[in-house]
Motif scaffolding. Structure first.
Motif, PDB file in Angstrom:
ATOM      1  N   VAL A 194      37.986 -18.193  -2.470  1.00  0.00           N
ATOM      2  CA  VAL A 194      38.347 -18.169  -3.883  1.00  0.00           C
ATOM      3  C   VAL A 194      39.849 -17.962  -4.012  1.00  0.00           C
ATOM      4  N   ASP A 195      40.505 -18.884  -4.706  1.00  0.00           N
ATOM      5  CA  ASP A 195      41.929 -18.721  -4.994  1.00  0.00           C
ATOM      6  C   ASP A 195      42.138 -17.634  -6.047  1.00  0.00           C
ATOM      7  N   TRP A 196      43.389 -17.162  -6.149  1.00  0.00           N
ATOM      8  CA  TRP A 196      43.716 -16.145  -7.146  1.00  0.00           C
ATOM      9  C   TRP A 196      43.426 -16.655  -8.560  1.00  0.00           C
ATOM     10  N   GLU A 197      43.776 -17.920  -8.839  1.00  0.00           N
ATOM     11  CA  GLU A 197      43.569 -18.422 -10.203  1.00  0.00           C
ATOM     12  C   GLU A 197      42.099 -18.707 -10.495  1.00  0.00           C
ATOM     13  N   ASP A 198      41.242 -18.740  -9.465  1.00  0.00           N
ATOM     14  CA  ASP A 198      39.819 -18.987  -9.677  1.00  0.00           C
ATOM     15  C   ASP A 198      39.000 -17.705  -9.788  1.00  0.00           C
ATOM     16  N   MET A 199      39.638 -16.573  -9.796  1.00  0.00           N
ATOM     17  CA  MET A 199      38.893 -15.325  -9.874  1.00  0.00           C
ATOM     18  C   MET A 199      38.081 -15.196 -11.172  1.00  0.00           C
ATOM     19  N   PRO A 200      38.599 -15.576 -12.334  1.00  0.00           N
ATOM     20  CA  PRO A 200      37.742 -15.511 -13.536  1.00  0.00           C
ATOM     21  C   PRO A 200      36.501 -16.389 -13.425  1.00  0.00           C
ATOM     22  N   ARG A 201      36.656 -17.596 -12.858  1.00  0.00           N
ATOM     23  CA  ARG A 201      35.498 -18.476 -12.699  1.00  0.00           C
ATOM     24  C   ARG A 201      34.485 -17.857 -11.748  1.00  0.00           C
ATOM     25  N   TRP A 202      34.973 -17.287 -10.635  1.00  0.00           N
ATOM     26  CA  TRP A 202      34.050 -16.664  -9.706  1.00  0.00           C
ATOM     27  C   TRP A 202      33.358 -15.452 -10.336  1.00  0.00           C
ATOM     28  N   GLY A 203      34.035 -14.734 -11.191  1.00  0.00           N
ATOM     29  CA  GLY A 203      33.403 -13.610 -11.866  1.00  0.00           C
ATOM     30  C   GLY A 203      32.203 -14.043 -12.694  1.00  0.00           C
ATOM     31  N   LEU A 204      32.298 -15.189 -13.364  1.00  0.00           N
ATOM     32  CA  LEU A 204      31.167 -15.703 -14.128  1.00  0.00           C
ATOM     33  C   LEU A 204      30.021 -16.111 -13.225  1.00  0.00           C
ATOM     34  N   ILE A 205      30.339 -16.763 -12.088  1.00  0.00           N
ATOM     35  CA  ILE A 205      29.287 -17.167 -11.150  1.00  0.00           C
ATOM     36  C   ILE A 205      28.595 -15.940 -10.567  1.00  0.00           C
ATOM     37  N   ASN A 206      29.383 -14.949 -10.181  1.00  0.00           N
ATOM     38  CA  ASN A 206      28.814 -13.737  -9.597  1.00  0.00           C
ATOM     39  C   ASN A 206      27.890 -13.020 -10.586  1.00  0.00           C
ATOM     40  N   LYS A 207      28.284 -12.989 -11.848  1.00  0.00           N
ATOM     41  CA  LYS A 207      27.461 -12.325 -12.854  1.00  0.00           C
ATOM     42  C   LYS A 207      26.202 -13.115 -13.165  1.00  0.00           C
ATOM     43  N   ALA A 208      26.307 -14.441 -13.235  1.00  0.00           N
ATOM     44  CA  ALA A 208      25.149 -15.261 -13.574  1.00  0.00           C
ATOM     45  C   ALA A 208      24.082 -15.210 -12.494  1.00  0.00           C
ATOM     46  N   LEU A 209      24.490 -15.150 -11.224  1.00  0.00           N
ATOM     47  CA  LEU A 209      23.542 -15.130 -10.111  1.00  0.00           C
ATOM     48  C   LEU A 209      23.226 -13.721  -9.635  1.00  0.00           C
ATOM     49  N   ASP A 210      23.846 -12.725 -10.264  1.00  0.00           N
ATOM     50  CA  ASP A 210      23.613 -11.326  -9.902  1.00  0.00           C
ATOM     51  C   ASP A 210      23.901 -11.075  -8.416  1.00  0.00           C
ATOM     52  N   LEU A 211      25.085 -11.535  -7.990  1.00  0.00           N
ATOM     53  CA  LEU A 211      25.521 -11.335  -6.607  1.00  0.00           C
ATOM     54  C   LEU A 211      26.278 -10.023  -6.491  1.00  0.00           C
TER      55      LEU A 211
END
Length: 551
Positions: free
Chosen positions: A329-346
């Motif tokens: 995950v790039d620094w600028e993609d951290m918000p996007r990864w936060g949404l994925i992590n929350k949606a999949l409950d990782l």
């Protein structure tokens, strides 16, 4: 859970995690319910409905179309069920010929299905079973208009089945428009209630874009590493990364939308056959692709959403096998990864900052400490992409095996047309060699015979040129009206005038020749002088005008 309901002819919405056998979940009911010529010969049926297909499977990608077709052919070979793959990038003629002979099941992508149906080659009026594989992708905004056009061509009374690993609520609501009292079946193991497959070990790292190639090179040298799929978001990144890995010694191949269909299938065949062990792909290969021996999946770029993440990592850990999924995950993609992590409950809300020299990277993935960014020569045992032949698909729109972003493939169009392109250069060479002989005037031959006396020859040449110039001016005035024959008339006039001038000069006495030479020199000097004055005066006049304008 699916087979009893589907064999009874009821509509089904099937949802299960990746790698659980959804293809045969709808494939076996299709193969069981179609009627083949073998059934008529064996007495199991009275007559075949006709040559038109009885079942239709619609898939989003070409690669998935080939895979589903091969699975159905393998499962239905004992009953001799004819299954045809219909997708773009191939020539129309073989597909049209197969449809004329008759098929029971057609597997295709929306675009080519609509093309063949619109041209009258594909008759959908006899279809009794419709399957939308990867239904959430098929019913998304991009494919929805095409799916609606295909459904409008089908009979109203039919069986409809939808299958996918992810099935959002709005997609289910939209799908019910095409279905009649469907049964929603959601299958999962009792001890696997999460969104992702439990047998896949996931690692997420925050990485810098410039250090990613070095990190990936070390990840590819992990212990017990088999086949690896690397996913990128863009086609350019995919092509550049595959080329960079090849330069580092890895047997890598790329699959993306800018490649020709021949190159895409060549890369997948080489990957399945083990000639290539690293497949760099865009999300075109994230849906439904099933390859044995894939132990690692690397998300080189962060996925767009949680559905894409699930389908990507689902290429490993299939059919109960174990696998490893690594996401950078790039620094600028951290918000996007936060949404994925929350949606999949990782459990990766804040991925650790990681570089190619980080100790925890080596420990998590069992990488040897001696690993570098280049694969040692002793480990380069794969044959590579070049060992896999490119199949001639008769591609439409692109040369075979080569797209805008790919260099893999056969000859170009000009060289692959059976010698037609080679005939024209030979003809042009013959014309070039014959051109001087046609343009050579009689005066030029006389000019070589008069080379004995230099002064006389020079005078003769200048006199002849003067006569030819005057004759050309007269010939141009007389032949100006005949536009279509202008070139030929001027050429004939030049030849005739040159011949007359040569004859006149040859018969002229020396005094005349000398006078003509002197006159031509005088005229030449008289003509050249004003030209010199005009060239010299132009800057002066322009400077004067500029000075006047400034005043």
């Amino acid at each position: 859970m699916t087979l009893p309901v589907a064999l009874a002819g009821s509509d089904v919405i099937g949802q299960a995690k990746t790698g659980t056998g959804k293809t045969l979940g709808f494939g076996i009911p299709l193969l069981q319910r179609v009627v083949t010529p073998t059934d008529v010969e064996a007495g199991r049926a009275t007559a075949v409905p006709g040559k038109s297909p009885q079942a239709l499977v619609v898939v989003p990608t070409r690669e998935l179309c080939v895979q589903v077709t091969n699975d159905l052919l393998g499962a239905g070979k004992l009953r001799a069920v004819r299954v045809l793959a219909v997708y773009g990038g191939r020539a129309y003629e073989p597909q049209v010929e197969a449809l004329r002979k008759g098929v029971e099941v057609v597997v295709g992508t929306p675009g080519r299905l609509l093309d063949l149906a619109g041209q009258g080659h594909l008759d959908l009026s006899q279809v009794r079973m419709l399957v939308l594989d990867e239904a959430d992708e098929m019913l998304d905004l991009g494919f929805l208009p095409d799916v609606e056009k295909i459904v409008d061509r089908l009979p109203a009374r039919r069986q409809t089945m939808l299958f996918s690993a992810t099935m959002p609520g709005q997609i289910i609501t939209l799908a019910r428009r095409y279905m009649s009292r469907p049964t929603h079946i959601r299958a999962s193991a009792p001890d696997d209630q999460g969104a992702t497959v439990a047998s896949v070990v996931q690692h997420v790292y925050r990485a810098h874009a410039m250090d990613k190639p070095e990190m990936l090179s070390r990840i590819l040298q992990a212990q017990d590493r088999g086949l690896v799929m690397v996913f990128c978001r863009t086609k350019r990144t995919c092509a550049d990364l595959a080329e960079g890995l090849s330069e580092r010694g890895f047997a890598a191949a790329a699959v993306h939308g800018d490649l020709g269909q021949g190159a895409r299938e060549q890369a997948l065949r080489a990957f399945r056959n083990g000639k290539v062990d690293v497949l760099v792909a865009t999300d075109v290969a994230a849906r439904g692709i099933d390859v044995d021996g894939v132990t690692h999946v690397v998300n080189y770029q962060c996925p767009e959403d949680e559905k894409t993440y699930l389908h990507r990592i689902g290429r490993t850990g299939r059919a109960g096998a174990a696998g490893v999924a690594v996401t950078l995950v790039d620094w600028e993609d951290m918000p996007r990864w936060g949404l994925i992590n929350k949606a999949l409950d990782l459990s990766f809300p804040e991925p650790p900052e990681t570089y190619s020299t980080s100790a925890h990277l080596y420990a998590d993935l069992a990488i040897a400490e001696s690993a570098t960014g280049v694969l040692p020569r002793a480990d380069r045992t794969r044959a590579g992409l070049g060992a896999e032949e490119v199949e001639d698909l008769g591609e439409t729109g692109k040369s075979a095996g080569r797209g805008r972003g790919g260099r893999s493939g056969g000859a170009s169009r000009s060289g692959g047309r059976g010698g037609r392109g080679d005939a024209r250069p030979e003809a042009s060479t013959d014309e070039a060699s014959a051109e001087p002989s046609r343009r050579r005037a009689p005066g030029s031959r006389r000019r070589r015979r008069l080379n004995g006396d230099d002064a006389a020859a020079t005078a003769v040449v200048e006199a002849a040129e003067t006569v030819v110039a005057e004759a050309e001016a007269k010939a141009g005035a007389t032949t100006e009206a005949a536009a279509p024959k202008r070139t030929r008339s001027r050429t004939r006039a030049k030849s005739a005038v040159s011949a007359d001038a040569g004859a006149v000069v040859a018969e002229a006495p020396e005094a005349v020749v000398g006078e003509a030479a002197a006159q031509s020199e005088g005229e030449a000097e008289g003509e050249k002088a004003p030209r010199r004055r005009r060239r010299r005066r132009r800057p002066e006049s322009s400077a004067g005008s500029a000075a006047e304008s400034m005043d």
